[in-house]
Each structure stands twice: as structure tokens, then as C-alpha cells.
Write a protein that holds these residues in place. Structure first.
Motif, short mmCIF file in Angstrom:
data_model
loop_
_atom_site.label_atom_id
_atom_site.label_comp_id
_atom_site.label_asym_id
_atom_site.label_seq_id
_atom_site.Cartn_x
_atom_site.Cartn_y
_atom_site.Cartn_z
N CYS A 17 0.82 -1.20 0.00
CA CYS A 17 0.00 0.00 0.00
C CYS A 17 0.86 1.27 0.00
CB CYS A 17 -0.93 0.01 1.21
SG CYS A 17 -2.16 -1.31 1.17
N ALA A 43 -3.00 1.86 -4.10
CA ALA A 43 -3.48 0.76 -3.26
C ALA A 43 -4.10 1.25 -1.95
CB ALA A 43 -2.34 -0.22 -2.98
N HIS A 44 -3.54 2.29 -1.36
CA HIS A 44 -4.09 2.81 -0.10
C HIS A 44 -5.55 3.23 -0.31
CE1 HIS A 44 -4.50 4.84 3.69
NE2 HIS A 44 -4.49 6.05 3.16
N HIS A 149 -3.82 -3.95 5.92
CA HIS A 149 -4.14 -2.52 5.91
C HIS A 149 -5.15 -2.23 7.03
CE1 HIS A 149 -6.16 1.18 4.59
NE2 HIS A 149 -5.05 1.45 3.90
#
Length: 285
Positions: A17, A43-44, A149
Motif C-alpha cells: 500500500c 493501493a491505499h 491494511h
């Protein structure tokens, strides 16, 4: 119990991420910011969208499976395994072919692995799917980068509390002698390691779904490989190849930089066989 609607989250891990520069894990003993080793651009935000979608649809999700890329420093796809012909280090993002190894351009640091490694490269290239890539050390078992995450983890935690069910986890990549992009099987299964072969238990579990929603990182690699293997193997378990049961949340995945075309080709191929590709805002259970 049949799980009619399942969510498969592929490798939603910190190392993949592009987290904010000042991001710190809540469990860290040190105040120093965490730097992902293999961040995928976008990705985050992907994982934030996925977490929001999960929270909105928690009451309708019967099962959640999270796959975890799980490596050690000594791995055929990491720099610690390799050296160049002159003994110097092999930098990350170096592709290595069997021809280059035969030519003496690259070799394992451990000379005892020469024969096994060359055989692996030959077998990998014969499939025509991937060339071996030396990635930065990532998702090292026990590291912060291996963790999920935070937003996705929190959403999964809330789902478990609401539905009184546990999330299932699938660890892949622990065998240092083969690449394991797909959660269904390694690129070249190791006959001495059953965990690298076809994961029939996971396939049977996913086959219980009338709707199988897939998201995660990266769309060019692990999401792609896992979905391709699901499509390849799940038809007989369903009794028909009705791939409209599969939904790819296209805004909850991103490609590794330089592999954008691979993700786009993958999505096009999935649409062509009936897989539904939707954004998280457009798809509702």
C-alpha cells in the motif's frame, strides 16, 4: 453451512500500500514512520474503498477470506537469494531468465541451489505466464509490512462481531523455491511441499458461493493469478462455467507500476468470459 455470498480479499497488506508518508502502525514500538517496501500506486485508496464497501454490505456477506503473501528474506524472488556473475548484488526489479543463468550472468548465492534453480526457471518459462522477477524483500513474516491494511482489518473485525463468524486466512509464499502469486497454487508447485499444490480446500470453500466478490492487490499479479486459477478450476465444482457469479471490484485493485497493461488485459479477458467487473460504488449485494 453454505456461504452464498463471499468476499475474497487478496493480499491487502501494508507493504503493497502506498501509505501516507507519516503513517505509523498503532502497534509500533518506535515512533518512526513505516515505509512500505513494494507500494502499489493507488493501493491505499483501493483499500479504503474496499473497507467502506465491506462495512456497507457486512450484513449480506456470509464469508470473508483474506490471503496473505508470506515470505522470508531468503526467497527465489528476493535479492538475498541471487548474485550477479561477478558476485555483486542483484537489485530489486531485475528479471532473470534461464538463458541468463546459463550464460553466467546470474547465479544463486548458495552454489548448492544451482541445479534446482535452473530447473525452476525452465519450468516457469515453459508455462509462458511469467519471467522470474527479483522483488524487494516484502511481506516478511512477522513484519509490519506483512500486516493487513488498518481500514480493511477494522472492517473485517466489525464484520466478525456483527456476524459472529471468523475471517478465514490463506498464507501463501512461504516456500522459498517457488513464486506463489496465486492463492490457488504456486507458479511451479514443489512436489516436496503440498502447500504449493492446488488448494482444493479453498476452491471448495469458494465454490459454495452464489456470488464471489474479489478485490485486493495487485491487479497485475496476485489478483490476476488467483482469479485466473479460480476460473480454471472452479467450473466443475459449480457444475457449470457460469462466471457471472464472480465480481471483480475494479476500483479496489491497482497494478504494479510498469504492469498496467497486464491488469487491463486481465480485466478484458475476465469480462469476455462473463466475469462482472464493477466499481465498489456501482456494485450492491
Amino acid at each position: 453451512m453454505r456461504q452464498r455470498t463471499q468476499l475474497l480479499i487478496i493480499d491487502p497488506q501494508n507493504d503493497f500500500c502506498d501509505l501516507p508518508p507519516d503513517w505509523r502502525p498503532s502497534c509500533a514500538a518506535s515512533p518512526a514512520p513505516f515505509a512500505p517496501s513494494l507500494p502499489v500506486a493507488g493501493a491505499h485508496a483501493d483499500m479504503q474503498r474496499l473497507a467502506q464497501w465491506l462495512l456497507q454490505h457486512a450484513s449480506q456477506l456470509d464469508g470473508i477470506t483474506v490471503t496473505l503473501d508470506s515470505h522470508q528474506a531468503y526467497d527465489i524472488a528476493h535479492p538475498a537469494f541471487w548474485q550477479q556473475g561477478d558476485g555483486s548484488a542483484v537489485p530489486p526489479f531485475t528479471a532473470i531468465t534461464a538463458a541468463q543463468m546459463r550464460g553466467g550472468h546470474f547465479r544463486p548465492r548458495n552454489p548448492d541451489e544451482q541445479g534446482r534453480t535452473l530447473a525452476y526457471l525452465d519450468a516457469l518459462e515453459a508455462q509462458g505466464r511469467y519471467t522470474l522477477m527479483v522483488w524487494p524483500l516484502h511481506c516478511e513474516i512477522g513484519s509490519i509490512g506483512h500486516g493487513v491494511h488498518a481500514d480493511v482489518l477494522n472492517a473485517c473485525r466489525q464484520w466478525q462481531s456483527q456476524r459472529q463468524r471468523a475471517v478465514k486466512h490463506v498464507f501463501k509464499g512461504m516456500n522459498p523455491y517457488t513464486e506463489h502469486y496465486s492463492a490457488i497454487c504456486a507458479e511451479v508447485p514443489d512436489p516436496q511441499d503440498a502447500d504449493t499444490g492446488l488448494n482444493t480446500a479453498l476452491l471448495q470453500q469458494l465454490a459454495q458461493a452464489d456470488t464471489l466478490v474479489i478485490a485486493g492487490e495487485a491487479g497485475s499479479h496476485c489478483v490476476r493469478a488467483t482469479t485466473e486459477h479460480i476460473v480454471q478450476h472452479i467450473g466443475p465444482l459449480w457444475g457449470a462455467e457460469d462466471f457471472s457469479r464472480i465480481v471483480l471490484l475494479s476500483d479496489c485493485m491497482s497494478p504494479v507500476s510498469g504492469f498496467e497493461a497486464a491488469q487491463e488485459t486481465f480485466l478484458q479477458q475476465m469480462r469476455a468470459i462473463g466475469v462482472r467487473c464493477c466499481t465498489s460504488t456501482a456494485f450492491h449485494l
